[in-house]
Design an enzyme around this catalytic site. Structure first.
Site, PDB file in Angstrom:
ATOM      1  CG  ASP A  14      19.113  44.950 -27.359  1.00 25.57           C
ATOM      2  OD1 ASP A  14      18.202  45.471 -28.022  1.00 25.57           O
ATOM      3  OD2 ASP A  14      19.223  43.730 -27.197  1.00 25.57           O
TER       4      ASP A  14
ATOM      5  CG  ASP B  47      20.642  47.837 -21.923  1.00 21.98           C
ATOM      6  OD1 ASP B  47      19.613  48.195 -22.517  1.00 21.98           O
ATOM      7  OD2 ASP B  47      20.938  46.647 -21.733  1.00 21.98           O
TER       8      ASP B  47
ATOM      9  CG  ASP C  70      25.214  38.986 -16.378  1.00 20.21           C
ATOM     10  OD1 ASP C  70      26.042  39.821 -16.776  1.00 20.21           O
ATOM     11  OD2 ASP C  70      24.212  38.651 -17.050  1.00 20.21           O
TER      12      ASP C  70
END
Length: 474
Positions: A76, A78, A167
């Site tokens: 992934d 991003d 996070d």
């Protein structure tokens, strides 16, 4: 690579002197790290370059950098930028604006989707703790629920602020397309070197803002084989109840990430250890804690066997269906309810249907299950009672059932977990591979009525009704 990476971290941090005087962010120039454009999806590079050429900052962020540094192939990619969502959307004809809670741009290239977000300001600490949820969130850029959960966060800021509101530290790593450097704003490189998961900021506040971060900590711990740092782990059991305030549809998606990424068995063990599992599967958790088991099912062994089989399948490059995962996790509860309904006098199949309905109705209060998944789950469970009945034309009919393969795999998991099925799994394995004449022999051998010397009852032919219309007498 990890040994070399630890050396890289030591060299990078030494640029800032001793531990006491070390400053963040760390900027690792291109010649000091191994992450290159060869490791990046060509479509992600297109997005980065177009933003950069339009005069905007453009960075890869988070998991793709982290995974490369620990020898996991990045999947992934991003992108984060100082362009607003509207500005980014205007640059790509193949994009769409999505999201209310967090406004994002999805740029699609065939089956691949590149997510583009805007640097966000770390304003959560300054927001009021409560708001009236009856009031509309329309025209609001930021809002919290009465429980302190962030409902909307669309205030934009700098890259430094963006890093602070992410996070975990290893997700606050940025790859700058302008000079190909890696920028570490929160000590993520050092935490990767130490193989630990550390939340950014005060753990209690961060879990309060978004309880799903507790699930993400578990998922990363299982996937990466990292330890959750002590302060990050400490509040999880106490704050696990906050998951009750997360929409069931969002938790459904989180369960698929948790248990459907190839590390389901390890994730399941950690979820139970930290007291989070009961907020995802309350009926199953209660059954496991009660110690209930039966001669034909050991719930704990069955679930672990099912998750281990699924993990092996995913890690070998094959896919698995979400409904199969849920069918595994809810089967012990269905078995218990089925037993209860049979004791009340219901026949076998009506008792099963009642049990399935009760279990699914209870489950959707925690994690939503779309009908396109609940229907196949019911079919898999139903076939567990039909697969033993192989006489006549039934075996061939079952073989062509659209859910046969999933039900057959489910049956094998039951046997592997200790359920004695009288060789049923082997029979179906042989039946699928046998030519037509051998299939008939297998059916005859499996027909208990013939092996017991009892002739099967012949059906009395139906009397045909005369449907000819009688003409009225003239």
């Amino acid at each position: 690579m990890l040994a070399g990476f630890k050396s890289l971290v030591r060299k990078a941090t030494s640029l800032f002197g001793s531990d006491e005087s070390r400053k963040l962010p760390l900027e690792i120039p291109r010649d000091k790290h191994t992450f290159s454009r060869k490791n990046i999806s060509p479509n992600a590079l297109k997005v980065l370059y177009r933003l950069h050429e339009a005069g905007f900052d453009a960075y890869l962020v988070g998991g793709c950098i982290r995974d490369h540094l620990i020898d996991i192939e990045p999947k992934d990619f991003d992108v984060v930028t100082n362009a607003t969502p509207e500005q980014a959307h205007a640059l790509f004809s193949n994009s769409r604006l999505i999201g209310r809670r967090f406004k994002l741009v999805h740029v699609t290239y065939g089956r691949e989707m590149i997510e583009v977000s805007t640097f966000r300001a770390n304003t959560a600490a300054q927001q009021p703790a409560e708001m009236d949820q009856k009031k509309s969130l329309k025209d609001k850029d930021t809002a919290k629920s009465s429980h302190g959960i962030i409902l909307r966060d669309n205030v934009y800021g700098s890259i430094e602020e963006d890093a602070e509101r992410r996070d975990f530290t290893f997700n606050a790593l940025y790859y700058n397309i302008a000079d190909f450097s890696i920028n570490d704003y929160c000590g993520g490189l050092e935490d990767i070197a130490n193989r630990q998961i550390r939340i950014i900021g005060d753990p209690r506040q961060r879990y309060q803002e978004d309880p799903v971060r507790m699930l993400r900590a578990i998922r990363f711990a299982a996937k990466l084989n990292f330890e959750i740092e002590a302060e990050t782990a400490a509040p999880i059991k106490e704050m696990a109840h906050l998951l009750d305030h997360i929409p069931p549809a969002r938790l459904f998606e989180e369960v698929l990430k948790l248990l459907g990424s190839g590390y389901g068995a390890a994730t399941y063990t950690l979820l139970r250890e930290y007291g989070l599992f009961k907020y995802l599967f309350p009926d199953t958790d209660a059954l496991l804690k009660s110690g209930w088991h039966r001669k034909d099912i050991d719930p704990e062994a069955f679930i672990l066997q099912g998750l281990n089989n699924t993990d092996q399948r995913i890690q070998s490059g094959r896919s698995t269906a979400p409904y199969f995962l849920y069918a595994i996790l809810l089967w012990p509860s269905v078995s218990l309810r089925h037993e209860e309904f049979e004791k009340q006098g219901l026949p076998e199949m009506p008792a099963l249907h009642q049990a399935a309905t009760m279990v699914l109705d209870n489950q959707v209060a925690s994690t939503a299950i779309p009908r396109r998944f609940s229907t196949p789950m019911r079919e898999i469970w139903d076939l567990q009672f039909r697969l033993p009945k192989r006489y006549g034309k039934r075996a061939l009919t079952l073989l062509h059932h659209p859910r046969f393969r999933a039900a057959y795999d489910f049956l094998l998991i039951r046997e592997q977990s200790g359920t004695e099925m009288g060789g049923l799994g082997d029979w179906w394995t042989n039946f699928q591979q046998a030519p037509e004449n051998q299939q008939r022999d297998l059916i005859n051998k499996a027909d208990e009525r013939k092996t017991d010397g009892v002739k099967p009852k012949r059906r009395r032919p139906r009397r045909r009704k005369n449907n000819a219309k009688q003409t009225p007498e003239e």
